[in-house]
Design a protein around this motif. Sequence first.
Motif, PDB file in Angstrom:
ATOM      1  N   GLU A  72       9.098  13.376 -16.252  1.00 20.56           N
ATOM      2  CA  GLU A  72       9.246  12.082 -16.925  1.00 20.56           C
ATOM      3  C   GLU A  72      10.422  11.308 -16.337  1.00 20.56           C
ATOM      4  OE1 GLU A  72       8.437   8.900 -19.422  1.00 20.56           O
ATOM      5  OE2 GLU A  72       7.202  10.609 -18.846  1.00 20.56           O
ATOM      6  N   GLU A  73      11.525  11.983 -16.098  1.00 21.19           N
ATOM      7  CA  GLU A  73      12.697  11.323 -15.511  1.00 21.19           C
ATOM      8  C   GLU A  73      12.375  10.783 -14.118  1.00 21.19           C
ATOM      9  OE1 GLU A  73      17.313  12.260 -14.194  1.00 21.19           O
ATOM     10  OE2 GLU A  73      16.188  13.762 -15.323  1.00 21.19           O
ATOM     11  N   GLN A  74      11.666  11.575 -13.325  1.00 21.37           N
ATOM     12  CA  GLN A  74      11.281  11.121 -11.993  1.00 21.37           C
ATOM     13  C   GLN A  74      10.307   9.950 -12.071  1.00 21.37           C
ATOM     14  OE1 GLN A  74       9.926  14.940 -10.647  1.00 21.37           O
ATOM     15  NE2 GLN A  74      11.722  15.228  -9.332  1.00 21.37           N
ATOM     16  N   ASN A  75       9.404   9.983 -13.055  1.00 17.98           N
ATOM     17  CA  ASN A  75       8.470   8.876 -13.225  1.00 17.98           C
ATOM     18  C   ASN A  75       9.219   7.582 -13.507  1.00 17.98           C
ATOM     19  OD1 ASN A  75       6.271  10.540 -12.859  1.00 17.98           O
ATOM     20  ND2 ASN A  75       5.826  10.735 -15.028  1.00 17.98           N
ATOM     21  N   VAL A  76      10.163   7.628 -14.422  1.00 20.40           N
ATOM     22  CA  VAL A  76      10.923   6.429 -14.782  1.00 20.40           C
ATOM     23  C   VAL A  76      11.754   5.950 -13.600  1.00 20.40           C
ATOM     24  CG1 VAL A  76      12.753   5.522 -16.261  1.00 20.40           C
ATOM     25  CG2 VAL A  76      10.983   6.983 -17.245  1.00 20.40           C
ATOM     26  N   ASN A  77      12.581   6.829 -13.060  1.00 22.47           N
ATOM     27  CA  ASN A  77      13.488   6.421 -11.978  1.00 22.47           C
ATOM     28  C   ASN A  77      12.754   6.146 -10.677  1.00 22.47           C
ATOM     29  OD1 ASN A  77      15.765   6.656 -13.629  1.00 22.47           O
ATOM     30  ND2 ASN A  77      15.960   8.820 -13.182  1.00 22.47           N
ATOM     31  N   GLY A  78      11.830   7.016 -10.319  1.00 19.43           N
ATOM     32  CA  GLY A  78      11.135   6.888  -9.038  1.00 19.43           C
ATOM     33  C   GLY A  78      10.247   5.671  -8.959  1.00 19.43           C
ATOM     34  N   CYS A  79       9.456   5.434  -9.977  1.00 20.10           N
ATOM     35  CA  CYS A  79       8.551   4.279  -9.944  1.00 20.10           C
ATOM     36  C   CYS A  79       9.322   2.974 -10.027  1.00 20.10           C
ATOM     37  CB  CYS A  79       7.511   4.371 -11.056  1.00 20.10           C
ATOM     38  SG  CYS A  79       6.240   5.593 -10.710  1.00 20.10           S
ATOM     39  N   GLN A  80      10.397   2.949 -10.790  1.00 21.18           N
ATOM     40  CA  GLN A  80      11.193   1.726 -10.856  1.00 21.18           C
ATOM     41  C   GLN A  80      11.833   1.435  -9.507  1.00 21.18           C
ATOM     42  OE1 GLN A  80      13.780   2.120 -14.255  1.00 21.18           O
ATOM     43  NE2 GLN A  80      12.155   1.587 -15.674  1.00 21.18           N
ATOM     44  N   LYS A  81      12.283   2.475  -8.818  1.00 26.21           N
ATOM     45  CA  LYS A  81      12.834   2.265  -7.475  1.00 26.21           C
ATOM     46  C   LYS A  81      11.738   1.814  -6.518  1.00 26.21           C
ATOM     47  CE  LYS A  81      16.735   5.422  -7.547  1.00 26.21           C
ATOM     48  NZ  LYS A  81      17.297   6.669  -7.017  1.00 26.21           N
ATOM     49  N   CYS A  82      10.571   2.417  -6.658  1.00 26.25           N
ATOM     50  CA  CYS A  82       9.454   2.076  -5.786  1.00 26.25           C
ATOM     51  C   CYS A  82       9.038   0.615  -5.961  1.00 26.25           C
ATOM     52  CB  CYS A  82       8.281   3.001  -6.095  1.00 26.25           C
ATOM     53  SG  CYS A  82       6.993   2.987  -4.869  1.00 26.25           S
ATOM     54  N   GLY A 107       0.818  -1.213   0.000  1.00 26.03           N
ATOM     55  CA  GLY A 107       0.000   0.000   0.000  1.00 26.03           C
ATOM     56  C   GLY A 107       0.849   1.258   0.000  1.00 26.03           C
ATOM     57  N   VAL A 108       1.911   1.240   0.772  1.00 28.00           N
ATOM     58  CA  VAL A 108       2.816   2.390   0.828  1.00 28.00           C
ATOM     59  C   VAL A 108       3.485   2.589  -0.531  1.00 28.00           C
ATOM     60  CG1 VAL A 108       4.910   3.308   1.890  1.00 28.00           C
ATOM     61  CG2 VAL A 108       3.207   2.145   3.293  1.00 28.00           C
ATOM     62  N   GLN A 109       3.908   1.496  -1.136  1.00 32.02           N
ATOM     63  CA  GLN A 109       4.549   1.599  -2.451  1.00 32.02           C
ATOM     64  C   GLN A 109       3.577   2.157  -3.479  1.00 32.02           C
ATOM     65  OE1 GLN A 109       5.900  -2.483  -2.108  1.00 32.02           O
ATOM     66  NE2 GLN A 109       7.922  -1.780  -2.754  1.00 32.02           N
ATOM     67  N   SER A 110       2.324   1.772  -3.389  1.00 31.35           N
ATOM     68  CA  SER A 110       1.319   2.264  -4.320  1.00 31.35           C
ATOM     69  C   SER A 110       1.108   3.766  -4.157  1.00 31.35           C
ATOM     70  CB  SER A 110       0.000   1.524  -4.105  1.00 31.35           C
ATOM     71  OG  SER A 110      -0.993   2.038  -4.960  1.00 31.35           O
ATOM     72  N   ILE A 111       1.005   4.218  -2.920  1.00 32.42           N
ATOM     73  CA  ILE A 111       0.807   5.647  -2.652  1.00 32.42           C
ATOM     74  C   ILE A 111       1.982   6.452  -3.199  1.00 32.42           C
ATOM     75  CG2 ILE A 111       0.700   7.390  -0.833  1.00 32.42           C
ATOM     76  CD1 ILE A 111      -0.864   5.242   0.816  1.00 32.42           C
ATOM     77  N   VAL A 112       3.186   6.030  -2.888  1.00 32.10           N
ATOM     78  CA  VAL A 112       4.385   6.745  -3.346  1.00 32.10           C
ATOM     79  C   VAL A 112       4.462   6.723  -4.869  1.00 32.10           C
ATOM     80  CG1 VAL A 112       6.912   6.759  -3.330  1.00 32.10           C
ATOM     81  CG2 VAL A 112       5.651   6.347  -1.216  1.00 32.10           C
ATOM     82  N   GLY A 113       4.237   5.568  -5.472  1.00 36.21           N
ATOM     83  CA  GLY A 113       4.281   5.457  -6.925  1.00 36.21           C
ATOM     84  C   GLY A 113       3.294   6.387  -7.611  1.00 36.21           C
ATOM     85  N   HIS A 114       2.077   6.496  -7.063  1.00 34.65           N
ATOM     86  CA  HIS A 114       1.076   7.369  -7.675  1.00 34.65           C
ATOM     87  C   HIS A 114       1.404   8.849  -7.503  1.00 34.65           C
ATOM     88  CE1 HIS A 114      -1.305   3.625  -7.780  1.00 34.65           C
ATOM     89  NE2 HIS A 114      -1.590   4.129  -8.958  1.00 34.65           N
ATOM     90  N   TYR A 115       1.990   9.213  -6.372  1.00 38.03           N
ATOM     91  CA  TYR A 115       2.436  10.605  -6.207  1.00 38.03           C
ATOM     92  C   TYR A 115       3.531  10.944  -7.216  1.00 38.03           C
ATOM     93  CZ  TYR A 115      -0.155  12.140  -2.131  1.00 38.03           C
ATOM     94  OH  TYR A 115      -1.153  12.552  -1.286  1.00 38.03           O
ATOM     95  N   ILE A 116       4.460  10.026  -7.409  1.00 36.35           N
ATOM     96  CA  ILE A 116       5.526  10.257  -8.385  1.00 36.35           C
ATOM     97  C   ILE A 116       4.925  10.425  -9.777  1.00 36.35           C
ATOM     98  CG2 ILE A 116       7.528   9.233  -9.533  1.00 36.35           C
ATOM     99  CD1 ILE A 116       8.161   7.857  -6.803  1.00 36.35           C
ATOM    100  N   LEU A 117       3.993   9.556 -10.155  1.00 36.70           N
ATOM    101  CA  LEU A 117       3.361   9.652 -11.479  1.00 36.70           C
ATOM    102  C   LEU A 117       2.586  10.956 -11.651  1.00 36.70           C
ATOM    103  CD1 LEU A 117       1.982   6.082 -12.194  1.00 36.70           C
ATOM    104  CD2 LEU A 117       3.819   7.268 -13.389  1.00 36.70           C
ATOM    105  N   ALA A 118       1.886  11.362 -10.613  1.00 40.35           N
ATOM    106  CA  ALA A 118       1.032  12.547 -10.711  1.00 40.35           C
ATOM    107  C   ALA A 118       1.826  13.853 -10.743  1.00 40.35           C
ATOM    108  CB  ALA A 118       0.045  12.576  -9.549  1.00 40.35           C
TER     109      ALA A 118
END
Length: 80
Positions: free
Chosen positions: A60-70, A45-56
Motif C-alpha cells: 500500500e505504501e509503495q502504491n501511494v508513493n510510487g504511483c504519485q511519483k510516476c 506509455g512507460v509511466q502507465s506500465i510502471v504505474g500498473h506494476y507498482i499497483l499489482a
Amino acid sequence: MDHEREGGLLLPDVPEEYGGGGGTFAHETVVIEELAKAGVSFGSGVQSIVGHYILAFGTEEQNVNGCQKCAAVNWWPQSR
C-alpha cells in the motif's frame, strides 16, 4: 508536463488516491489513441506500465508513493 497531468493524460486508469485519473482501461485506451492520432508522444506509455506494476505488486505504501511519483510532472528525465 503540467498540462498533461492536470488534464488527466498521465495514468488515466489509476485510482485517484494513487495520483491517477480514476478512470478505467477504456479511458486510457482513448487517451492513447487520441494522442497517437495527434502525433503526440511524451512517454505516457512507460509511466502507465510502471504505474500498473507498482499497483499489482507493491505494498500500500509503495502504491501511494510510487504511483504519485510516476504521475509527477518532473519524475521522468526524458519529459523535461
